[in-house]
Each structure stands twice: as structure tokens, then as C-alpha cells.
Design a protein around this motif. Structure first.
Motif, PDB file in Angstrom:
ATOM      1  N   LYS A 291       4.221 -10.449  -4.358  1.00 48.63           N
ATOM      2  CA  LYS A 291       4.520 -11.386  -5.567  1.00 48.63           C
ATOM      3  C   LYS A 291       4.409 -10.515  -6.736  1.00 48.63           C
ATOM      4  O   LYS A 291       3.594  -9.958  -7.012  1.00 48.63           O
ATOM      5  CB  LYS A 291       3.322 -12.565  -5.510  1.00 48.63           C
ATOM      6  N   GLY A 292       5.586 -10.871  -7.548  1.00 51.30           N
ATOM      7  CA  GLY A 292       5.761 -10.158  -8.763  1.00 51.30           C
ATOM      8  C   GLY A 292       5.805  -8.763  -8.801  1.00 51.30           C
ATOM      9  O   GLY A 292       6.035  -8.216  -9.581  1.00 51.30           O
ATOM     10  N   ASP A 293       6.229  -8.079  -7.804  1.00 50.18           N
ATOM     11  CA  ASP A 293       6.170  -6.936  -7.608  1.00 50.18           C
ATOM     12  C   ASP A 293       7.523  -6.436  -6.563  1.00 50.18           C
ATOM     13  O   ASP A 293       7.633  -6.453  -5.581  1.00 50.18           O
ATOM     14  CB  ASP A 293       4.974  -6.245  -7.056  1.00 50.18           C
ATOM     15  N   MET A 294       8.618  -6.047  -7.352  1.00 55.11           N
ATOM     16  CA  MET A 294      10.016  -5.486  -6.875  1.00 55.11           C
ATOM     17  C   MET A 294       9.751  -3.958  -6.223  1.00 55.11           C
ATOM     18  O   MET A 294      10.544  -3.609  -5.762  1.00 55.11           O
ATOM     19  CB  MET A 294      10.909  -5.643  -7.682  1.00 55.11           C
ATOM     20  N   GLY A 295       8.708  -3.494  -6.193  1.00 53.52           N
ATOM     21  CA  GLY A 295       8.506  -2.063  -5.839  1.00 53.52           C
ATOM     22  C   GLY A 295       7.784  -2.028  -4.723  1.00 53.52           C
ATOM     23  O   GLY A 295       7.399  -0.844  -4.126  1.00 53.52           O
ATOM     24  N   ARG A 296       7.259  -3.173  -3.991  1.00 52.23           N
ATOM     25  CA  ARG A 296       6.292  -3.037  -2.961  1.00 52.23           C
ATOM     26  C   ARG A 296       6.655  -4.141  -1.975  1.00 52.23           C
ATOM     27  O   ARG A 296       6.556  -5.229  -2.320  1.00 52.23           O
ATOM     28  CB  ARG A 296       4.760  -2.920  -3.338  1.00 52.23           C
ATOM     29  N   ILE A 297       6.492  -3.886  -0.497  1.00 51.75           N
ATOM     30  CA  ILE A 297       6.685  -4.817   0.510  1.00 51.75           C
ATOM     31  C   ILE A 297       5.096  -5.020   0.941  1.00 51.75           C
ATOM     32  O   ILE A 297       4.330  -4.201   0.938  1.00 51.75           O
ATOM     33  CB  ILE A 297       7.113  -4.456   1.540  1.00 51.75           C
ATOM     34  N   GLU A 298       4.863  -6.438   1.116  1.00 59.21           N
ATOM     35  CA  GLU A 298       3.541  -6.851   1.351  1.00 59.21           C
ATOM     36  C   GLU A 298       3.449  -7.745   2.518  1.00 59.21           C
ATOM     37  O   GLU A 298       4.375  -8.649   2.541  1.00 59.21           O
ATOM     38  CB  GLU A 298       2.526  -7.241   0.152  1.00 59.21           C
ATOM     39  N   GLY A 299       2.667  -7.567   3.431  1.00 59.39           N
ATOM     40  CA  GLY A 299       2.793  -8.441   4.528  1.00 59.39           C
ATOM     41  C   GLY A 299       1.777  -8.223   5.623  1.00 59.39           C
ATOM     42  O   GLY A 299       0.657  -7.482   5.304  1.00 59.39           O
ATOM     43  N   HIS A 300       2.035  -8.569   7.153  1.00 56.67           N
ATOM     44  CA  HIS A 300       1.007  -8.485   8.003  1.00 56.67           C
ATOM     45  C   HIS A 300       1.900  -8.269   9.368  1.00 56.67           C
ATOM     46  O   HIS A 300       3.101  -8.675   9.513  1.00 56.67           O
ATOM     47  CB  HIS A 300       0.070  -9.386   8.116  1.00 56.67           C
ATOM     48  N   VAL A 301       1.212  -7.862  10.267  1.00 55.23           N
ATOM     49  CA  VAL A 301       1.672  -7.947  11.801  1.00 55.23           C
ATOM     50  C   VAL A 301       0.585  -8.573  12.723  1.00 55.23           C
ATOM     51  O   VAL A 301      -0.605  -8.104  12.252  1.00 55.23           O
ATOM     52  CB  VAL A 301       2.029  -6.653  12.374  1.00 55.23           C
ATOM     53  N   GLN A 302       1.128  -9.319  13.594  1.00 56.77           N
ATOM     54  CA  GLN A 302      -0.073  -9.733  14.323  1.00 56.77           C
ATOM     55  C   GLN A 302       0.415  -9.514  16.009  1.00 56.77           C
ATOM     56  O   GLN A 302       1.462 -10.322  16.419  1.00 56.77           O
ATOM     57  CB  GLN A 302      -0.339 -11.201  14.321  1.00 56.77           C
ATOM     58  N   LEU A 303      -0.450  -9.221  16.892  1.00 60.98           N
ATOM     59  CA  LEU A 303      -0.324  -8.844  18.219  1.00 60.98           C
ATOM     60  C   LEU A 303      -1.032 -10.054  18.869  1.00 60.98           C
ATOM     61  O   LEU A 303      -2.166 -10.082  18.577  1.00 60.98           O
ATOM     62  CB  LEU A 303      -0.691  -7.392  18.538  1.00 60.98           C
ATOM     63  N   ALA A 304      -0.587 -10.246  20.231  1.00 56.58           N
ATOM     64  CA  ALA A 304      -1.391 -11.068  21.084  1.00 56.58           C
ATOM     65  C   ALA A 304      -1.235 -10.443  22.417  1.00 56.58           C
ATOM     66  O   ALA A 304      -0.298  -9.886  22.905  1.00 56.58           O
ATOM     67  CB  ALA A 304      -0.536 -12.353  21.254  1.00 56.58           C
TER      68      ALA A 304
ATOM     69  N   GLY B 164      -5.947  -8.067  16.746  1.00 48.24           N
ATOM     70  CA  GLY B 164      -4.429  -7.629  16.677  1.00 48.24           C
ATOM     71  C   GLY B 164      -3.833  -7.901  15.659  1.00 48.24           C
ATOM     72  O   GLY B 164      -2.692  -7.738  15.304  1.00 48.24           O
ATOM     73  N   ARG B 165      -4.496  -7.847  14.215  1.00 51.19           N
ATOM     74  CA  ARG B 165      -3.830  -8.063  13.043  1.00 51.19           C
ATOM     75  C   ARG B 165      -3.951  -6.755  12.177  1.00 51.19           C
ATOM     76  O   ARG B 165      -4.977  -5.963  12.337  1.00 51.19           O
ATOM     77  CB  ARG B 165      -4.501  -9.189  12.350  1.00 51.19           C
ATOM     78  N   ALA B 166      -3.128  -6.660  11.539  1.00 47.70           N
ATOM     79  CA  ALA B 166      -3.039  -5.452  10.589  1.00 47.70           C
ATOM     80  C   ALA B 166      -2.204  -5.774   9.199  1.00 47.70           C
ATOM     81  O   ALA B 166      -0.979  -6.363   9.232  1.00 47.70           O
ATOM     82  CB  ALA B 166      -2.564  -4.120  11.019  1.00 47.70           C
ATOM     83  N   ALA B 167      -2.821  -5.531   8.078  1.00 42.79           N
ATOM     84  CA  ALA B 167      -1.983  -5.592   6.810  1.00 42.79           C
ATOM     85  C   ALA B 167      -1.079  -4.567   6.685  1.00 42.79           C
ATOM     86  O   ALA B 167      -1.212  -3.416   7.129  1.00 42.79           O
ATOM     87  CB  ALA B 167      -2.943  -5.611   5.634  1.00 42.79           C
ATOM     88  N   VAL B 168       0.229  -4.879   6.131  1.00 42.91           N
ATOM     89  CA  VAL B 168       1.130  -4.013   5.984  1.00 42.91           C
ATOM     90  C   VAL B 168       1.556  -3.803   4.342  1.00 42.91           C
ATOM     91  O   VAL B 168       1.649  -4.891   3.504  1.00 42.91           O
ATOM     92  CB  VAL B 168       2.485  -4.395   6.398  1.00 42.91           C
TER      93      VAL B 168
ATOM     94  N   LYS C 234       9.291   3.942   6.126  1.00 45.60           N
ATOM     95  CA  LYS C 234       8.277   3.777   7.356  1.00 45.60           C
ATOM     96  C   LYS C 234       6.793   3.824   7.049  1.00 45.60           C
ATOM     97  O   LYS C 234       6.261   4.709   6.318  1.00 45.60           O
ATOM     98  CB  LYS C 234       8.691   4.584   8.219  1.00 45.60           C
ATOM     99  N   THR C 235       6.101   2.905   7.728  1.00 43.84           N
ATOM    100  CA  THR C 235       4.745   3.030   7.650  1.00 43.84           C
ATOM    101  C   THR C 235       4.262   2.436   9.068  1.00 43.84           C
ATOM    102  O   THR C 235       4.678   1.971   9.679  1.00 43.84           O
ATOM    103  CB  THR C 235       4.113   2.137   6.600  1.00 43.84           C
ATOM    104  N   THR C 236       2.904   3.191   9.390  1.00 46.57           N
ATOM    105  CA  THR C 236       2.245   3.132  10.729  1.00 46.57           C
ATOM    106  C   THR C 236       0.733   2.329  10.168  1.00 46.57           C
ATOM    107  O   THR C 236       0.167   3.080   9.520  1.00 46.57           O
ATOM    108  CB  THR C 236       2.074   4.192  11.329  1.00 46.57           C
ATOM    109  N   VAL C 237       0.459   1.201  11.046  1.00 45.09           N
ATOM    110  CA  VAL C 237      -0.713   0.857  10.715  1.00 45.09           C
ATOM    111  C   VAL C 237      -1.478   0.272  12.014  1.00 45.09           C
ATOM    112  O   VAL C 237      -0.863   0.554  13.110  1.00 45.09           O
ATOM    113  CB  VAL C 237      -0.532  -0.567   9.975  1.00 45.09           C
ATOM    114  N   ARG C 238      -2.784   0.480  11.960  1.00 45.39           N
ATOM    115  CA  ARG C 238      -3.749   0.125  13.223  1.00 45.39           C
ATOM    116  C   ARG C 238      -4.000  -1.216  13.024  1.00 45.39           C
ATOM    117  O   ARG C 238      -4.676  -1.658  12.309  1.00 45.39           O
ATOM    118  CB  ARG C 238      -4.682   1.308  13.184  1.00 45.39           C
ATOM    119  N   THR C 239      -3.618  -2.201  14.358  1.00 41.63           N
ATOM    120  CA  THR C 239      -4.105  -3.310  14.518  1.00 41.63           C
ATOM    121  C   THR C 239      -5.457  -3.508  14.728  1.00 41.63           C
ATOM    122  O   THR C 239      -5.974  -2.575  15.531  1.00 41.63           O
ATOM    123  CB  THR C 239      -3.256  -4.327  15.442  1.00 41.63           C
ATOM    124  N   ASP C 240      -6.504  -4.195  14.354  1.00 43.95           N
ATOM    125  CA  ASP C 240      -7.680  -4.425  14.708  1.00 43.95           C
ATOM    126  C   ASP C 240      -7.830  -5.138  15.969  1.00 43.95           C
ATOM    127  O   ASP C 240      -6.980  -5.518  17.013  1.00 43.95           O
ATOM    128  CB  ASP C 240      -8.642  -5.253  13.586  1.00 43.95           C
TER     129      ASP C 240
END
Length: 633
Positions: free
Chosen positions: A247-260, A287-291, A278-284
Motif C-alpha cells: 500500500k502506497g509503495d511502488m518499490g516493494r511487493i508485499e503479500g503471502h503464500v499459504q500451503l495446505a 503453511g503460511r509465510a509473508a512475502v 526472486k525471494t525464498t521464504v519458509r512457511t510455518d
């Protein structure tokens, strides 16, 4: 024949008493899973509908489905009005698709000998005897499957209007209420190798305590109106994700992934090859991780109507990979301005229904949808209001591709049962399903929580909670609603306590049609008591295509055209005006409009007739938008 079916319609409305129970705070996209309890207890949790279902190359179950008309719901209830599927054996209904065992076995239905309907598609437009029908239809499709070990399977419905009960191979999967949002059932372990049978009880009967309620101004098309798909996933799969600019930031992607699935804790990589990120995150354990991804400076093409750039985004874990096409843009307000990618924009819009005026019925595929959106672009629109309910996921993806901003709405419409918790739960669920489904689509800039809801304390509390729900699900977009206005003498005032909960001073007004006329409407002025962007979500006049008279004669193209010219002068005097969506792109069907000559069950406010002819006001609006485009360059 039509009179006979009108009587059957009345009978079905009087006798149909079953309704699925109130929905609690369920997971997004949840349908009611059958657990052998009463219909009102079918509340077991299901997973969210699969994000980007089309990215999984699902098996389509579309095509010709056999159907049986059942106005008395004989195939669902026994003679004691008890549901067959709640009996100890769960058998006895039409969903059994039973054949006679021998010559003295009387079975009073037969799908094999029944007529067929196209799916996706509504039933009202496909058979003359169903044109005005509201009630129950049973629909059956057979398909072949080859389920694999280690895979999971989901039966997905894009939409069924309004209440659906779904059975696979004679066993109930569950039920769903809501005519415009997707739902699914996991069928892992229930699929047969070889031939399978799916049966759907679809019921479009209107009820006061449903969303929408009994009173609407559009045709209540019944049936399986969107795709039916069978999707295969790994045992542990990507269930959900959000990839959007912060929100309000054109230089950054913000989101999440959810596994089941069983292996919910794993590394997941999100990449956009074209941008070299590219970015690599570790789901908890859940199954969720912020991006969060920093974007390279001066390399990003931001999505806009002028440049609807979509990037190929890959989300890859150890067990599953998905690809999507996602646009990157920001949307926010500042005072009276709407800022798209930081630049003030005027929303040159039009409202439209999910209906093809040329071929009767709901929009059935990409060709129909692309035609409607192209008509909007031909009028120099950069924006559409998809009214008054969620349109299909395919429609939103086309808007992404074609460069049209979108107002997306749920059917909280006119006067509903504000005081009932189960009605709020239904509205909240439909809104949640809409946001969850379309949150990765750059075209969607406004989530609308309703249309023309009369002011009262209980309504304002109801709607305020819906606004809070949207913000809890998605902070990156605007929240709107089509407010009503109040007239005192010649002053039209926009003053509604709900405005404090939304981002826009957005309202419908019908000067010159429902109040006043072309000669007198110019005496009105608008008073908007909010330092917010003003969007006029509806105005217009009915005109029968090809009917010509002077500018004082209602129903004529000349009257409609003059009303548009007058309205532009009135609205341009509002300091904060930043957009509009006149009502409506094309004529559409409505049982509320029975005049035998001028209407014939059509709402004639369209700028394009049911024959595809552009009315005079089409060109007037196009010219006005050309001026606005130059003004906001």
C-alpha cells in the motif's frame, strides 16, 4: 404454455421451504460439507477455493447436462417433507440416478431420457418453458476420471444460482448458498476410476433472508452459470497467495503464500524473471509465510489502462508450482483525488450486468465477455462497474488484459433483513469469497459493499462491519458503496453515516428520470459533505432503441441523450468529481419492467440496445470522456 409455467412457478415459491442454514465465520470459499446432520447443520469447514484455479489446467465438466424440472422438490424430500439425503442410508433422491432393477420396479425419473442444457449457462434462456421459472432443477453430468495416488482432487463450481446441493456417485458432497461466488468440494478418495456421475440440485428461488433479497432489478437466472472444473493438486499444494504492490509503495511487493497438506513447512520461492527478482521464504507449521520483494528502480512497468502490463509470476515450493500473470499498480486517495500509480485519474466508466443482450442469458464465455468490455473501451472508458454482484473470474482477468479498472460488488442490494445475524454472515461470506478470489487482479481497484441501501442504524452497523471485513482482507484497495441521496427543494445532498467507513463519496442519482424531467432538472445542485473523491455510480434514462421523438418525450433516444448532456453540466459543477459509471452499457432483462411496448421485460437504460445498436447517448458519453481524457493527461 407460459401461463402453465407461471402457475408452477407460483407453486414452487409457495411450497419450497428448505433453505440451507446460516453460515458462520467460515473459511473463504467454503461450501457446506455433508456430515449426515440436518441441512441447517451442514457447517463443517472446507479449504478455501483454489487460488488461480485455471492455472492448474483442470478437467472441464462443461457441456450438455441432463436436467429434470422439480417444482415440488420431489427428488429431495419424501412425502413427509423430510430430505432423503438426511435419512440413515442417504438414498432415495434423484441424485441416486437410479435405474429400474426389473420390470416391476417403478422409478419416476430418468436423466437418460431427459432434455439437456448447456453448462455454463442459465436455464431461463435455454428452454421456453423455463423462461420465468424459479425453483429447483436437477442437473447431471457424467465424466471419466483416472485418480492417481498421492494426488488430491477438487470439484469446483464457478457459480450456481442460488442454492446448490452437490452429489458425486450418489453421495452428498455438501451445499452452498450464493449465486455468484465460487465453491468447491474435495473429492479425493471419492472419485472412481472410469465413469463418475455428478448431480446438482440448483434452486434459484428468492427469499427475503438471502443475499440478494426477493426484490431486485435484474433477471434471476437459475442454473450452473459458470465453469465446472475438476482440479488435481499434489498432496501438499499452494492453496492461496497474494502478490501485489505494498500500500502506497511502488518499490516493494508485499503479500503471502499459504500451503495446505502434510508438508506445510517448506521453502517457497516467488520470482518474476522479467524483472530479475526472486525471494525464498519458509512457511510455518500452518503453511503460511509473508512475502516481501524489493523491486529494481526504473525497471518496472506499472499496470494502467494505457499500459496494462502483466508480469509472469512463478510460485514454487518443494511439492507444487503455480504460474500467474499479475499487474503491479497502486491505488489510493488524497483529498478529492484518486491516485493511480501516484497520478490523479478520472474514472471514465460505465456499469454493466453479467448478461449478453444479443444472445439471451448470462455471459457464457470469453467471447461474450470480451465483446462487453470492448464496447466499454469503444466509448473511451478506462473503468467499469461490474454490478450488482461478483462477475466471473474470467471477466476480471480480461479486464486485467484489456486495461479496464474495475469496481467489484456484492449483492447487498436495496432492503434486506439487516437485523438477522445469518443474513450478515451470508453477505460477509460472499464478500470474503470475492476478495479472496480476485485479490491478485490489478484491474480491481474498488471493493463495493452494496448498492442503494436505505439509511438506518441497523443497516449502517451491518454495512460498517462489511467495510471492516474488506480492510481486514485487503488493505491495498479502496472500499466503496453506492449510496442514496436526499433531496430538499432543489438541493441534492450526499450525507450518509456509512460514508465515514468508505473511501469515496459514491452515490446514485436519477435527476431527469425518476425525479424531475429534462426541462426542470437543471435547477438542481449537489451538496457533498465529504472531503473525498466523488464518484457518481448511476444516472440514466430508459430509451427504446430506434424510437425517436423530441427531447421532452420519455422513452426516446433524444430524451436519453439530452438527459446525459444535462447531467454532465450538473456533475461537472461538483468540485470533487473524479469519475462516473452511468447506468448502463446495454439493455438488460428485468421482470420489474413489464410495459408491453417500451420495455417488454427489459430495462432500457442501456446505451446499446438488445440488437447491438448504439443509441445517441453512446456517442455523447464517448465525446465527454474524450474531453476528460485530455484534461487528465
Amino acid at each position: 404454455m407460459r401461463q402453465v409455467w407461471k402457475l408452477l412457478l407460483l407453486a414452487s415459491c409457495l411450497t419450497a421451504s428448505f433453505a440451507a442454514g446460516a453460515q458462520d465465520d467460515q473459511a473463504p470459499g467454503q461450501a457446506h460439507a455433508n456430515k449426515g446432520a440436518s441441512p441447517r447443520a451442514e457447517l463443517a469447514r472446507q479449504p478455501p477455493t483454489l487460488q488461480n484455479i485455471y492455472g492448474r489446467q483442470p478437467l472441464s465438466l462443461n457441456g450438455r447436462w441432463s436436467y429434470i424440472i422439480d417444482p415440488y422438490e420431489t427428488g429431495f424430500y419424501n412425502y413427509r417433507r423430510q430430505p432423503f439425503d438426511q435419512s440413515p442410508t442417504g438414498a432415495g433422491g434423484f441424485y441416486d440416478d437410479r435405474k429400474p432393477k426389473d420390470k416391476d420396479d417403478a422409478v419416476e425419473y430418468n436423466f437418460d431420457g431427459s432434455p439437456t442444457l448447456a453448462v455454463p449457462g442459465d436455464w431461463n434462456s435455454q428452454a421456453a418453458r423455463l423462461e420465468f421459472y424459479e425453483g429447483t432443477l436437477w442437473m447431471r453430468q457424467k465424466f471419466n476420471a483416472a485418480p492417481k495416488d498421492g494426488k488430491r482432487y477438487f470439484l469446483y463450481f464457478g457459480a450456481v444460482n442460488y442454492e446448490a446441493h452437490v452429489y458425486l456417485n450418489g453421495k452428498k458432497l455438501g451445499s452452498h448458498k450464493g449465486g455468484f461466488t465460487p465453491f468447491q468440494f474435495e473429492v479425493t478418495g471419492r472419485l472412481l476410476k472410469g465413469e463418475n456421475t455428478v448431480v446438482v440440485k440448483a434452486d434459484n428461488t428468492r427469499h427475503q433472508d438471502d443475499i440478494p433479497t426477493v426484490n431486485t432489478d435484474w433477471w434471476n437466472y437459475g442454473g450452473i452459470t459458470r465453469d465446472v472444473l475438476l482440479a488435481e493438486t499434489p498432496d501438499t499444494y499452494i492453496e492461496d497467495y497474494q502478490i501485489q504492490l505494498a500500500k502506497g509503495d511502488m518499490g516493494r511487493i508485499e503479500g503471502h503464500v499459504q500451503l495446505a497438506g502434510a508438508r506445510r513447512a517448506q521453502d517457497v520461492t516467488v520470482s518474476i524473471a522479467e524483472l530479475g527478482v526472486k525471494t525464498t521464504v519458509r512457511t510455518d507449521a500452518n503453511g503460511r509465510a509473508a512475502v516481501s520483494i524489493a523491486l529494481p528502480k526504473n525497471k518496472v512497468r506499472y499496470w494502467s489502462p494505457e499500459d496494462p502490463k502483466l508480469y509472469n509470476v512463478t510460485i514454487a515450493g518443494a511439492t507444487d508450482t503455480l504460474n500467474d500473470r499479475i499487474g503491479l499498480r497502486t491505488i489510493e486517495t488524497r483529498g478529492h483525488d484518486i491516485l493511480l500509480n501516484g497520478k490523479s485519474v478520472f474514472l471514465r466508466g460505465i456499469s454493466l450486468h453479467d448478461e449478453n443482450p444479443l444472445i439471451p442469458g448470462r455471459l457464457r464465455g470469453e467471447g461474450d465477455m470480451r465483446m462487453m468490455l470492448q464496447w466499454a473501451k469503444d466509448m473511451n472508458c478506462n473503468y467499469v462497474r461490474l454490478a450488482h454482484y461478483p462477475h466471473s473470474e474470467e471477466m476480471i482477468k480480461l479486464a486485467d488484459e484489456m486495461g479496464l479498472l474495475v469496481w467489484a460488488e456484492v449483492p447487498v442490494y436495496w432492503t434486506i433483513s439487516w437485523e438477522k445475524p445469518e443474513v450478515y454472515a451470508n453477505a460477509r461470506q460472499q464478500l470474503t469469497d470475492l476478495v479472496v478470489r480476485d485479490k491478485n487482479r490489478a484491474s480491481v481497484i474498488i471493493w463495493s459493499i452494496g448498492n442503494e441501501t436505505p439509511v438506518s442504524p441497523v443497516r449502517t452497523e451491518f454495512m460498517g462491519k462489511l467495510a471492516d471485513t474488506v480492510r481486514s482482507l485487503d488493505r491495498t484497495r479502496l472500499v466503496g458503496a453506492a449510496l442514496e441521496v436526499h433531496r430538499t427543494g432543489d438541493v441534492v445532498t450526499v450525507e450518509d453515516p456509512l460514508a465515514d467507513k468508505i473511501d469515496l463519496a459514491s452515490f446514485n442519482q436519477y435527476a431527469g428520470w425518476y425525479w424531475s424531467n429534462n426541462k426542470e432538472m437543471m435547477k438542481f445542485s449537489f451538496k457533498v459533505n465529504y472531503n473525498k473523491p466523488v464518484l457518481v455510480t448511476e444516472f440514466g434514462a430508459d430509451a427504446l432503441g430506434g424510437y425517436h421523438a423530441d427531447t421532452d418525450t420519455k422513452w426516446s433516444e433524444e430524451y436519453q441523450d439530452q438527459l446525459y448532456k444535462n447531467t454532465f453540466k450538473l456533475l461537472d459543477a461538483i468540485p470533487g468529481l473524479r469519475g462516473m459509471t452511468p447506468w448502463v452499457l446495454t439493455d438488460f432483462r428485468s421482470p420489474r419492467r413489464p410495459h408491453p411496448y417500451f420495455q417488454d421485460y427489459w430495462n432500457r437504460k442501456g446505451l446499446i440496445s438488445e440488437t447491438g445498436k448504439k443509441k445517441q447517448a453512446f456517442y455523447t458519453l464517448k465525446s465527454y470522456y474524450e474531453q476528460k481524457q485530455q484534461q487528465y493527461k
